[in-house]
Design a protein around this motif. Sequence first.
Motif, PDB file in Angstrom:
ATOM      1  N   GLY A 144     -43.934 -17.534  22.478  1.00 60.90           N
ATOM      2  CA  GLY A 144     -43.598 -16.109  22.523  1.00 60.90           C
ATOM      3  C   GLY A 144     -43.596 -15.473  21.148  1.00 60.90           C
ATOM      4  O   GLY A 144     -44.111 -14.369  20.954  1.00 60.90           O
ATOM      5  N   ALA A 145     -43.000 -16.174  20.160  1.00 66.87           N
ATOM      6  CA  ALA A 145     -42.977 -15.633  18.801  1.00 66.87           C
ATOM      7  C   ALA A 145     -44.386 -15.491  18.243  1.00 66.87           C
ATOM      8  O   ALA A 145     -44.704 -14.523  17.542  1.00 66.87           O
ATOM      9  N   GLU A 146     -45.249 -16.457  18.554  1.00 68.44           N
ATOM     10  CA  GLU A 146     -46.630 -16.387  18.068  1.00 68.44           C
ATOM     11  C   GLU A 146     -47.352 -15.178  18.658  1.00 68.44           C
ATOM     12  O   GLU A 146     -48.077 -14.457  17.951  1.00 68.44           O
ATOM     13  N   ARG A 147     -47.142 -14.914  19.947  1.00 70.55           N
ATOM     14  CA  ARG A 147     -47.806 -13.781  20.590  1.00 70.55           C
ATOM     15  C   ARG A 147     -47.280 -12.457  20.035  1.00 70.55           C
ATOM     16  O   ARG A 147     -48.067 -11.530  19.754  1.00 70.55           O
ATOM     17  N   VAL A 148     -45.965 -12.354  19.852  1.00 72.97           N
ATOM     18  CA  VAL A 148     -45.390 -11.123  19.304  1.00 72.97           C
ATOM     19  C   VAL A 148     -45.888 -10.884  17.885  1.00 72.97           C
ATOM     20  O   VAL A 148     -46.207  -9.759  17.491  1.00 72.97           O
ATOM     21  N   SER A 149     -45.974 -11.943  17.075  1.00 70.48           N
ATOM     22  CA  SER A 149     -46.472 -11.808  15.704  1.00 70.48           C
ATOM     23  C   SER A 149     -47.910 -11.318  15.697  1.00 70.48           C
ATOM     24  O   SER A 149     -48.278 -10.442  14.907  1.00 70.48           O
ATOM     25  N   GLU A 150     -48.717 -11.878  16.588  1.00 69.30           N
ATOM     26  CA  GLU A 150     -50.126 -11.476  16.642  1.00 69.30           C
ATOM     27  C   GLU A 150     -50.272 -10.009  17.026  1.00 69.30           C
ATOM     28  O   GLU A 150     -51.018  -9.250  16.391  1.00 69.30           O
ATOM     29  N   VAL A 151     -49.547  -9.572  18.054  1.00 70.52           N
ATOM     30  CA  VAL A 151     -49.644  -8.181  18.508  1.00 70.52           C
ATOM     31  C   VAL A 151     -49.083  -7.230  17.451  1.00 70.52           C
ATOM     32  O   VAL A 151     -49.663  -6.171  17.172  1.00 70.52           O
ATOM     33  N   SER A 152     -47.945  -7.599  16.843  1.00 71.99           N
ATOM     34  CA  SER A 152     -47.350  -6.739  15.822  1.00 71.99           C
ATOM     35  C   SER A 152     -48.285  -6.574  14.642  1.00 71.99           C
ATOM     36  O   SER A 152     -48.456  -5.467  14.115  1.00 71.99           O
ATOM     37  N   ALA A 153     -48.913  -7.669  14.213  1.00 72.21           N
ATOM     38  CA  ALA A 153     -49.844  -7.593  13.086  1.00 72.21           C
ATOM     39  C   ALA A 153     -51.029  -6.694  13.421  1.00 72.21           C
ATOM     40  O   ALA A 153     -51.454  -5.877  12.591  1.00 72.21           O
ATOM     41  N   ARG A 154     -51.556  -6.812  14.631  1.00 65.19           N
ATOM     42  CA  ARG A 154     -52.708  -5.984  15.008  1.00 65.19           C
ATOM     43  C   ARG A 154     -52.330  -4.514  15.068  1.00 65.19           C
ATOM     44  O   ARG A 154     -53.057  -3.646  14.574  1.00 65.19           O
ATOM     45  N   PHE A 155     -51.167  -4.211  15.659  1.00 66.88           N
ATOM     46  CA  PHE A 155     -50.748  -2.813  15.764  1.00 66.88           C
ATOM     47  C   PHE A 155     -50.466  -2.217  14.390  1.00 66.88           C
ATOM     48  O   PHE A 155     -50.805  -1.064  14.114  1.00 66.88           O
ATOM     49  N   MET A 198     -46.676 -13.069   8.846  1.00 66.62           N
ATOM     50  CA  MET A 198     -45.916 -13.638   9.958  1.00 66.62           C
ATOM     51  C   MET A 198     -46.845 -14.134  11.064  1.00 66.62           C
ATOM     52  O   MET A 198     -46.536 -15.124  11.740  1.00 66.62           O
ATOM     53  N   ASP A 199     -47.961 -13.443  11.260  1.00 71.91           N
ATOM     54  CA  ASP A 199     -48.922 -13.899  12.265  1.00 71.91           C
ATOM     55  C   ASP A 199     -49.434 -15.289  11.921  1.00 71.91           C
ATOM     56  O   ASP A 199     -49.598 -16.143  12.800  1.00 71.91           O
ATOM     57  N   GLY A 200     -49.686 -15.531  10.643  1.00 69.11           N
ATOM     58  CA  GLY A 200     -50.147 -16.864  10.239  1.00 69.11           C
ATOM     59  C   GLY A 200     -49.020 -17.873  10.166  1.00 69.11           C
ATOM     60  O   GLY A 200     -49.199 -19.050  10.514  1.00 69.11           O
ATOM     61  N   ALA A 201     -47.827 -17.433   9.724  1.00 68.00           N
ATOM     62  CA  ALA A 201     -46.719 -18.368   9.564  1.00 68.00           C
ATOM     63  C   ALA A 201     -46.223 -18.904  10.897  1.00 68.00           C
ATOM     64  O   ALA A 201     -45.697 -20.026  10.970  1.00 68.00           O
ATOM     65  N   SER A 202     -46.369 -18.109  11.970  1.00 68.62           N
ATOM     66  CA  SER A 202     -45.918 -18.602  13.273  1.00 68.62           C
ATOM     67  C   SER A 202     -46.729 -19.813  13.738  1.00 68.62           C
ATOM     68  O   SER A 202     -46.262 -20.598  14.577  1.00 68.62           O
ATOM     69  N   LYS A 203     -47.944 -19.975  13.197  1.00 71.11           N
ATOM     70  CA  LYS A 203     -48.740 -21.156  13.543  1.00 71.11           C
ATOM     71  C   LYS A 203     -48.114 -22.432  12.991  1.00 71.11           C
ATOM     72  O   LYS A 203     -48.341 -23.522  13.516  1.00 71.11           O
ATOM     73  N   PHE A 204     -47.345 -22.306  11.885  1.00 70.45           N
ATOM     74  CA  PHE A 204     -46.692 -23.486  11.326  1.00 70.45           C
ATOM     75  C   PHE A 204     -45.710 -24.090  12.323  1.00 70.45           C
ATOM     76  O   PHE A 204     -45.652 -25.317  12.510  1.00 70.45           O
ATOM     77  N   ILE A 205     -44.915 -23.226  12.970  1.00 67.54           N
ATOM     78  CA  ILE A 205     -43.907 -23.709  13.915  1.00 67.54           C
ATOM     79  C   ILE A 205     -44.574 -24.387  15.104  1.00 67.54           C
ATOM     80  O   ILE A 205     -44.129 -25.447  15.580  1.00 67.54           O
ATOM     81  N   ARG A 206     -45.665 -23.805  15.577  1.00 70.31           N
ATOM     82  CA  ARG A 206     -46.360 -24.402  16.720  1.00 70.31           C
ATOM     83  C   ARG A 206     -46.914 -25.778  16.348  1.00 70.31           C
ATOM     84  O   ARG A 206     -46.788 -26.739  17.110  1.00 70.31           O
ATOM     85  N   GLY A 207     -47.522 -25.864  15.163  1.00 69.81           N
ATOM     86  CA  GLY A 207     -48.037 -27.169  14.725  1.00 69.81           C
ATOM     87  C   GLY A 207     -46.936 -28.174  14.513  1.00 69.81           C
ATOM     88  O   GLY A 207     -47.102 -29.373  14.788  1.00 69.81           O
ATOM     89  N   ASP A 208     -45.774 -27.700  14.034  1.00 74.47           N
ATOM     90  CA  ASP A 208     -44.648 -28.604  13.824  1.00 74.47           C
ATOM     91  C   ASP A 208     -44.157 -29.179  15.153  1.00 74.47           C
ATOM     92  O   ASP A 208     -43.822 -30.369  15.247  1.00 74.47           O
ATOM     93  N   ALA A 209     -44.103 -28.350  16.203  1.00 76.88           N
ATOM     94  CA  ALA A 209     -43.657 -28.843  17.511  1.00 76.88           C
ATOM     95  C   ALA A 209     -44.632 -29.880  18.067  1.00 76.88           C
ATOM     96  O   ALA A 209     -44.219 -30.917  18.614  1.00 76.88           O
ATOM     97  N   ILE A 210     -45.929 -29.634  17.917  1.00 77.70           N
ATOM     98  CA  ILE A 210     -46.922 -30.610  18.391  1.00 77.70           C
ATOM     99  C   ILE A 210     -46.806 -31.909  17.603  1.00 77.70           C
ATOM    100  O   ILE A 210     -46.876 -33.016  18.169  1.00 77.70           O
ATOM    101  N   ALA A 211     -46.605 -31.784  16.273  1.00 70.79           N
ATOM    102  CA  ALA A 211     -46.466 -32.989  15.449  1.00 70.79           C
ATOM    103  C   ALA A 211     -45.248 -33.795  15.859  1.00 70.79           C
ATOM    104  O   ALA A 211     -45.272 -35.039  15.846  1.00 70.79           O
TER     105      ALA A 211
END
Length: 691
Positions: A144-155, A198-211
């Motif tokens: 959810g945070a990744e999607r919100v970051s992506e939309v916020s950055a685009r807007f 923030m759009d790019g930084a949210s990818k860190f959390i996702r990668g951390d969870a997968i790791a």
Amino acid sequence: MPNAITSLLQNLRGPDSVARGLGAPLMLMVILAMIVVPLAPFVLDLLFTFNIALAIVILLAVVYVMRPLEFSAFPTVLLLVTLLRLALNVASTRVVLLHGHEGAAAAGHVIEAFGHFVVGGNYAIGFIVFVILTLINFMVVTKGAERVSEVSARFVLDALPGKQMAIDADLNAGLLTREEAKARREEVREEADFYGSMDGASKFIRGDAIAGILILFINIVGGLFIGTISHGLGFSEALKNYTLLTIGDGLVAQIPSLLMSTSVAILVTRMSKSGRMGQQVMTQVFAEPKVLGVTAGVLGLIGIIPGMPNLVFLSLAAICGGIAYLAAQRAKQRAATAKNPPAPVVAPPQELGWDDVTQEDPLGLEVGYRLVPLVDAKQGGELMARIKGVRKKLTQEIGFLIQPVHIRDNLELSPSAYRITLHGVPIASGQVYPDRDMALNPGRVFGTVEGIATKDPTFGLDAVWIERGARDHAQTLGYTVVDPATVVATHLSQIIKDHAHELLGFDEAQALLNALQKSAPKLVEDLVPKALPLAVFVRVLQSLLAERVPIKNLRGIAEALAEAAPRSQEPVVLASAVRVALSRQIVQEINGLEPELPVLTLAPQLERVLQDSLQGSGAVLEPGLAERMHQSLSDQVRRQAQAGQPAVLLVPAGLRPLLAKFTRQSLPDLHVLAYNEVPDSKQIRLIGAVS
């Protein structure tokens, strides 16, 4: 809380400039060293505890921050914390695999505590809890945070040009100073950079969870293999030891990861408006009595159903009902206060002061309500930008700063009309259609276009207001097509040129002298006020501007005045001396670099009559003579215009001010020069005499 993190990072960097420069590289080197160098269990305990504390500090910082941009360092902090957590995972994995056969305390007491206390020593329960935490972190919060970051950055990036145009419009309208506009632009740029980061930084959390999930399975499989083969443990004992250690290690890493994911989600879902998150939640969720009242009723109905936990539901219903009652009482008190406000303290009437006297704007533009979209940049209006360009161009051409144009709507005007004011007095008006374009007839066209026939408000040319879709067709027929904003801006530009002498005052003249003093201090010091009063200097500049002579060459003007001032203090005489000094500039603006200057002269008899009239009556021409001379000059000017040549009248120096004033309004295309104003490098070609 962000200040606490900033202070912590500054302390890590060191007190002097060298340490500040080495702080960040040293921190990264320490994190990388944790991946390679084996760590003792006690050091792991300290680092795991520090990781949990740091995640809590960052979460609280996000909660208490007033607006997201105040924590602009969050993407960088997120990256560093993620690297620290991954380095700890690698370090703890090494210890678990090397010493896991020694027991549950082999990897430190923190992992042991999470393995026994949190999951009760049961590796099956621990595995299930770990999977649940991972799913919550990965599937819900992180995604959810990744999607919100992506939309916020685009807007934010899409809205960036519009925000910058709005700032420019407010600056042109005088609503913002240059410093405020600069700060607003910087804030808009920082906002775009922040949400992009923030759009790019949210990818860190996702990668951390997968790791974390992969590390769990690698540790369990690797531990079983090492424990049974290398250390001779039984399968069940190896499974118990390494699974508990791995689950404890995973929970120690997943809890800070969940806290960081929550921090990201809270920060990107915050509004850009400044305010405390807790205060906003309380005022927007729990401040409405009806919401709490209905909630209390629903909980009460559920609580009286047989078989339900009645005490719990009824207790919560009572609490919600009490809060709803208190909120309703406060709302009634606020309504009563608003309905019957306390009697205001009547202050004694104050005397009128000079602050109550309003000053008229030097330049003003009043528009009807249908022309407001032309001014509003948010609605795509371009008039503000055009006027700014006009002011900049005329400032460079004329030689002094053109004052801002204050624009306001006027309901007394017709909807599509506008009016230009000078010092509060209307001097020009026009009508434009915001949904059409004006097709100007330059004199030679190859057909007609449908539309509303009109006259160009600036030059009086025949024109037609056409539909926007007919623009290309009109241009193919030879028409010059312009939009409504250009029509108004061109009209304003011509008005400023015609009345530039009325816009130059004492303050503007003093500003010109101050600018000249930087390059020629002695000249300015000897000129004003030693040789000339400031008032005379202003009159000379106004006289030049009235005859459309730019004052860009202020140094040449000042030098000519300094030379002529000892002989006369009359503004007319001084202006004539300045015109002689600027003769090359004046003549070049008439016919450029052409070697010959075609001129008209006065017939000897007419010249003699004018000399006698000037000596006898001052500066007044006999009406019949003025009418006949004006007709003759008009014929000559029209003949020169048809031949594509400038109309120049060459007269004696004594007659030039009189004739220039006589023809200034009625024959603006006629240039009146004195004999001594023609430079020696320019040849004169006589084309006629006015008789």
